[in-house]
Structures are given as structure tokens and as C-alpha cells.
Design a protein around this motif. Structure first.
Motif, mmCIF file in Angstrom:
data_model
loop_
_atom_site.group_PDB
_atom_site.id
_atom_site.type_symbol
_atom_site.label_atom_id
_atom_site.label_comp_id
_atom_site.label_asym_id
_atom_site.label_seq_id
_atom_site.Cartn_x
_atom_site.Cartn_y
_atom_site.Cartn_z
ATOM 1 N N SER A 113 -13.451 -6.132 -1.081
ATOM 2 C CA SER A 113 -14.252 -5.109 -0.397
ATOM 3 C C SER A 113 -15.260 -5.803 0.516
ATOM 4 C CB SER A 113 -14.945 -4.196 -1.416
ATOM 5 O OG SER A 113 -16.109 -4.812 -1.909
ATOM 6 N N THR A 147 -18.323 -6.426 0.253
ATOM 7 C CA THR A 147 -19.221 -7.369 -0.420
ATOM 8 C C THR A 147 -18.572 -8.752 -0.548
ATOM 9 O OG1 THR A 147 -20.221 -5.534 -1.607
ATOM 10 C CG2 THR A 147 -20.616 -7.724 -2.504
ATOM 11 N N TYR A 181 -28.553 -3.207 0.743
ATOM 12 C CA TYR A 181 -27.644 -4.271 1.171
ATOM 13 C C TYR A 181 -28.385 -5.552 1.501
ATOM 14 C CZ TYR A 181 -24.380 -0.551 0.679
ATOM 15 O OH TYR A 181 -23.646 0.473 0.130
ATOM 16 N N ARG A 221 -29.021 -7.049 -1.738
ATOM 17 C CA ARG A 221 -27.786 -7.622 -2.296
ATOM 18 C C ARG A 221 -27.539 -9.022 -1.754
ATOM 19 N NH1 ARG A 221 -22.458 -3.954 -2.199
ATOM 20 N NH2 ARG A 221 -23.791 -2.732 -3.575
ATOM 21 N N ILE A 253 -29.130 -7.333 7.778
ATOM 22 C CA ILE A 253 -28.191 -6.208 7.808
ATOM 23 C C ILE A 253 -28.273 -5.554 9.181
ATOM 24 C CG2 ILE A 253 -27.462 -4.079 6.653
ATOM 25 C CD1 ILE A 253 -27.611 -6.552 4.783
ATOM 26 N N HIS A 303 -26.526 -2.410 10.236
ATOM 27 C CA HIS A 303 -26.783 -0.999 9.911
ATOM 28 C C HIS A 303 -27.065 -0.907 8.423
ATOM 29 C CE1 HIS A 303 -25.022 3.138 8.847
ATOM 30 N NE2 HIS A 303 -26.261 3.298 9.226
ATOM 31 N N THR A 328 -27.094 0.889 5.526
ATOM 32 C CA THR A 328 -26.455 2.151 5.129
ATOM 33 C C THR A 328 -27.282 2.923 4.105
ATOM 34 O OG1 THR A 328 -24.448 0.834 5.404
ATOM 35 C CG2 THR A 328 -24.152 3.066 4.607
ATOM 36 N N VAL A 336 -21.058 -4.644 8.000
ATOM 37 C CA VAL A 336 -19.970 -3.982 7.265
ATOM 38 C C VAL A 336 -19.802 -2.539 7.724
ATOM 39 C CG1 VAL A 336 -19.120 -3.282 4.992
ATOM 40 C CG2 VAL A 336 -20.198 -5.516 5.266
ATOM 41 N N LYS A 391 -14.347 1.056 7.006
ATOM 42 C CA LYS A 391 -15.478 1.845 7.510
ATOM 43 C C LYS A 391 -15.174 2.211 8.969
ATOM 44 C CE LYS A 391 -18.619 0.518 3.874
ATOM 45 N NZ LYS A 391 -19.977 0.332 3.425
HETATM 46 C C1 LIG Z 1 -20.378 -0.577 2.488
HETATM 47 C C2 LIG Z 1 -21.341 -1.690 2.747
HETATM 48 C C3 LIG Z 1 -21.170 -2.972 2.156
HETATM 49 C C4 LIG Z 1 -20.047 -3.327 1.237
HETATM 50 O O1 LIG Z 1 -19.781 -2.463 0.217
HETATM 51 P P1 LIG Z 1 -18.409 -2.572 -0.601
HETATM 52 O O2 LIG Z 1 -18.551 -1.490 -1.607
HETATM 53 O O3 LIG Z 1 -18.327 -3.924 -1.166
HETATM 54 O O4 LIG Z 1 -17.319 -2.336 0.405
HETATM 55 C C5 LIG Z 1 -22.047 -3.982 2.514
HETATM 56 N N1 LIG Z 1 -23.039 -3.762 3.389
HETATM 57 C C6 LIG Z 1 -23.224 -2.569 3.982
HETATM 58 C C7 LIG Z 1 -24.340 -2.425 4.962
HETATM 59 C C8 LIG Z 1 -22.386 -1.501 3.675
HETATM 60 O O5 LIG Z 1 -22.572 -0.309 4.261
#
Ligand SMILES: *Cc1c(COP(=O)(O)O)cnc(C)c1O
Length: 354
Positions: free
Chosen positions: A63, A65, A90, A93, A137, A139, A141, A166, A190
Motif C-alpha cells: 500500500s 505506506t 501522515y 507516520r 506531506i 496533501h 489527507t 500518496v 488514489k
Molecule cells: C492514503 C495515504 C497514505 C497511505 O495509506 P495506505 O493505507 O498505506 O495506502 C499515505 N499518505 C497519505 C497522505 C495518504 O493519503
């Protein structure tokens, strides 16, 4: 009834991407797979007009991440530190990932609803001269904020940015050279409208470094193998088919610019309609992405009630994360959504919120 997904990935598939999932079985050691993989890598670079001599698109099975983790593991040298700009789930993270791999990490924290400050980054870089990479980051989210990457690039001076794109790649403007990106991480499912299972990093070739921190996520190994038409590990063949078709669709429709314009139209329609119903957006228009907006739940409407009512009408929205879970809902514009779908959504909002 099939649902329209208004969550930030996975997205509602177009018929041609869904059909691509059912193509012939394929061994990942055959030349047909090599051609598929090379084609996807070239098309990913083509989305933002990148030179293949300078940049490598590196495909991973995982994914988004996984791509972020691979980027941090493979582009922060051992003697270097990483400053991570945090204003949401994010960004935080990125710090967790860096620490899990014992990468020297200096977070620059902000409240989730605030714009991140380049002055705070400047102070962190001045205090920690070993920080020769910045994690950011594009965007966020969590809130729908489009961070001002150009401002951070200017603050970082010559320090390359490792950008989590992402949820923006394919739907928002990205300036690889102008923003001095070292790399960006993104995913198939996405704004590119593929299916979950393939993620990728676009890296400046000269910055890729075999740090020995990871086996499965080592981008140097992937890049070497993919340049030679192979792969170190089994790839998710069917999701490659879907991503390839999704990229054909994107490029035929006019690339990221056309998608951006379409997302903007959709988001303006939804946002203005919700404002008309007395719903307050979390962020002003000028700092919001076109990919996702967050809205405050009206008084007396719990998230579950809104979610379940919309689900019964055929739409999936998304809750807030962490501290924002009880006060927000989020609506994304990504995926194969028709004008008619959007009309039905507005009618459903009317019925549930008026
Ligand atoms: C969706 C997203 C991710 C990754 O999420 P996964 O669940 O691992 O696909 C990472 N960063 C941003 C900003 C996201 O929107």
C-alpha cells in the motif's frame, strides 16, 4: 447496488480498469511481465514529464505506506538526519517509520488544523546540521490541506525533500525540479484510479543509497532489477494490469491537468452545496486540495447517522481520524464518478441534512 466510494482510496473503478484485472495469468519472470512493468514505469514518469536519465519510477507491491517506508529507508544516508514536518496523521507516520528504522529524526510538529511553518523547519535545520533530508506531506489527507511545498523547498535551501504525494500524485501539480524533490512516494489506488496493491517511489537516481536497513523495501535492489526488466520479488500482476490501464486512461483524458480540473469541478459542486446546507468546511478554499475536503458535522448529526444514511443511498464517505473523528466528515472526489452520481449525492445530502 454498487457503491460510489468517496473515501480517499481505494476508488470507484472505471469499467476498463476493472476489465484489465481479468487479463490472462502471467508469470512475473516472463518477458510479457517485463514489458508491462517497463511500460508502467515510463508512463508514471510521463505523468509529470520527468527525464528517465535523472528519475526512476520504482514499483512495489504494497500500500502507499510501503512506498513511504521504502523512500525513507533508501534515501536517508546513514550519516544523515531527517527533519519531518508534521501536521496530521501522515506526517506523524513518517516520524514513526524513521524511528522504527533507527533513522535520526527531528520532527517539526504542528496542530493538525494549522498550516505548517517554514520558520519552524528552518530552526530545526539550523539546530541539527546533520539533517540533510526533509520529510513532508504534499496533501495531508487528515484535513484536506495542500501543504505549501514550494515554501518548504525554499526554506530547506539545497536539502532535498522526500515528499509523501500518496493522495496527490495524478490530481495535483507536482514540481519535481522546482521543489528540489529527492523522491516522492505514491500509490496506484488514489488519484491514479488503479486498485490497491501497487505503490511506487519516483526517486532522483543519484540519491538512491543501499543503506542496508531493509530487505523487502530496498529501492536500490528494486531499481537495479527493474532497469534490467526483472523484479526481486513476486509482484502483484493483476494490480499492475489495472495500473497500466488506469495510466492509459489518465494520459488519454489529458493527464494530471485534466484530472485536476475535473476534481476541482466536483469539489466545488459538493462544497458549495454543503455550505448552502449550513455545513462548514474545516479549511478555507485556498489551502484545500481538490482531492478531498473535510467538513464539520452539523450539531445533532453524529457521523454514524450521516455515514449510514449516505451508504443506504449508495455512497461511502469517510470519518475524521484521531482527535477529529467525532467532529468531522471527509469527502473525496477521486475515482470514476459521473455527473449523475454527483447529482444523486447532493439529493442524498439534502434529505439527510435539511
Ligand atoms: C492514503 C495515504 C497514505 C497511505 O495509506 P495506505 O493505507 O498505506 O495506502 C499515505 N499518505 C497519505 C497522505 C495518504 O493519503
Amino acid at each position: 447496488m454498487s457503491l460510489i466510494l468517496l473515501n480517499p482510496g481505494p476508488v470507484t473503478l472505471s469499467p476498463r480498469v476493472r476489465r484489465a484485472l481479468g487479463r490472462a495469468d502471467l508469470c512475473h519472470r516472463e518477458p510479457e511481465f517485463a514489458a508491462l512493468q517497463s511500460g508502467i514505469r515510463a508512463k508514471l514518469l510521463a505523468v509529470y514529464g520527468l527525464d528517465p536519465a535523472q528519475w526512476a519510477a520504482i514499483l512495489l507491491t504494497g500500500s502507499g505506506t510501503a512506498a513511504v517506508e521504502a523512500m525513507l529507508c533508501s534515501l536517508v544516508p546513514h550519516e544523515a538526519g531527517l527533519a519531518t514536518v508534521e501536521n496530521g496523521v501522515y506526517g506523524e507516520r513518517m516520524t514513526r517509520i524513521a524511528r522504527a528504522h533507527r533513522i535520526e529524526c527531528h520532527p517539526v510538529p504542528h496542530p493538525w488544523t494549522e498550516p505548517p511553518s517554514s520558520a519552524a523547519l528552518a530552526a530545526t535545520l539550523a539546530a541539527h546540521p546533520r539533517c540533510t533530508r526533509v520529510g513532508l506531506i504534499h496533501h495531508e489527507t487528515t484535513t484536506g490541506r495542500l501543504n505549501d511545498v514550494a515554501a518548504f523547498a525554499a526554506t530547506a535551501g539545497g536539502v532535498p525533500l522526500l515528499l509523501d504525494a500518496v493522495s496527490s500524485f495524478g490530481g495535483e501539480r507536482l514540481e519535481f525540479e522546482g521543489w528540489n524533490l529527492g523522491a516522492c512516494a505514491a500509490t496506484a489506488n488514489k488519484s491514479l484510479h488503479g486498485v490497491p496493491g501497487t505503490a511506487f517511489v519516483i526517486a532522483r537516481r543519484e540519491l538512491l543509497e543501499d543503506t542496508g536497513r531493509t530487505v523487502y523495501l530496498n529501492l536500490v535492489d528494486y531499481c537495479r532489477a527493474q532497469d534490467a526488466g526483472t523484479t526481486p520479488f513476486t509482484q502483484s500482476v493483476q494490480t499492475f494490469y489495472a495500473l497500466d490501464e488506469a495510466l492509459n486512461e489518465l494520459l488519454e483524458e489529458g493527464g494530471w491537468q485534466a484530472r485536476h480540473a475535473e476534481y476541482q469541478r466536483r469539489m466545488r459542486t459538493v462544497r458549495e452545496h454543503l455550505i448552502g446546507l449550513g455545513v462548514e468546511p474545516l479549511l478555507p478554499d485556498g489551502v484545500s486540495s481538490c482531492v478531498l475536503n473535510a467538513f464539520r458535522l452539523p450539531a445533532g448529526v453524529p457521523y454514524a447517522q450521516l455515514h449510514d444514511g449516505l451508504k443506504a443511498a449508495g455512497f461511502i464517505i469517510y470519518a475524521g481520524q484521531g482527535e477529529l473523528a467525532r467532529t468531522l466528515f471527509r469527502v473525496s472526489t477521486m475515482g470514476a464518478i459521473s455527473g449523475n452520481d454527483l447529482e444523486r449525492l447532493l439529493v442524498a445530502f439534502d434529505r439527510l441534512l435539511r
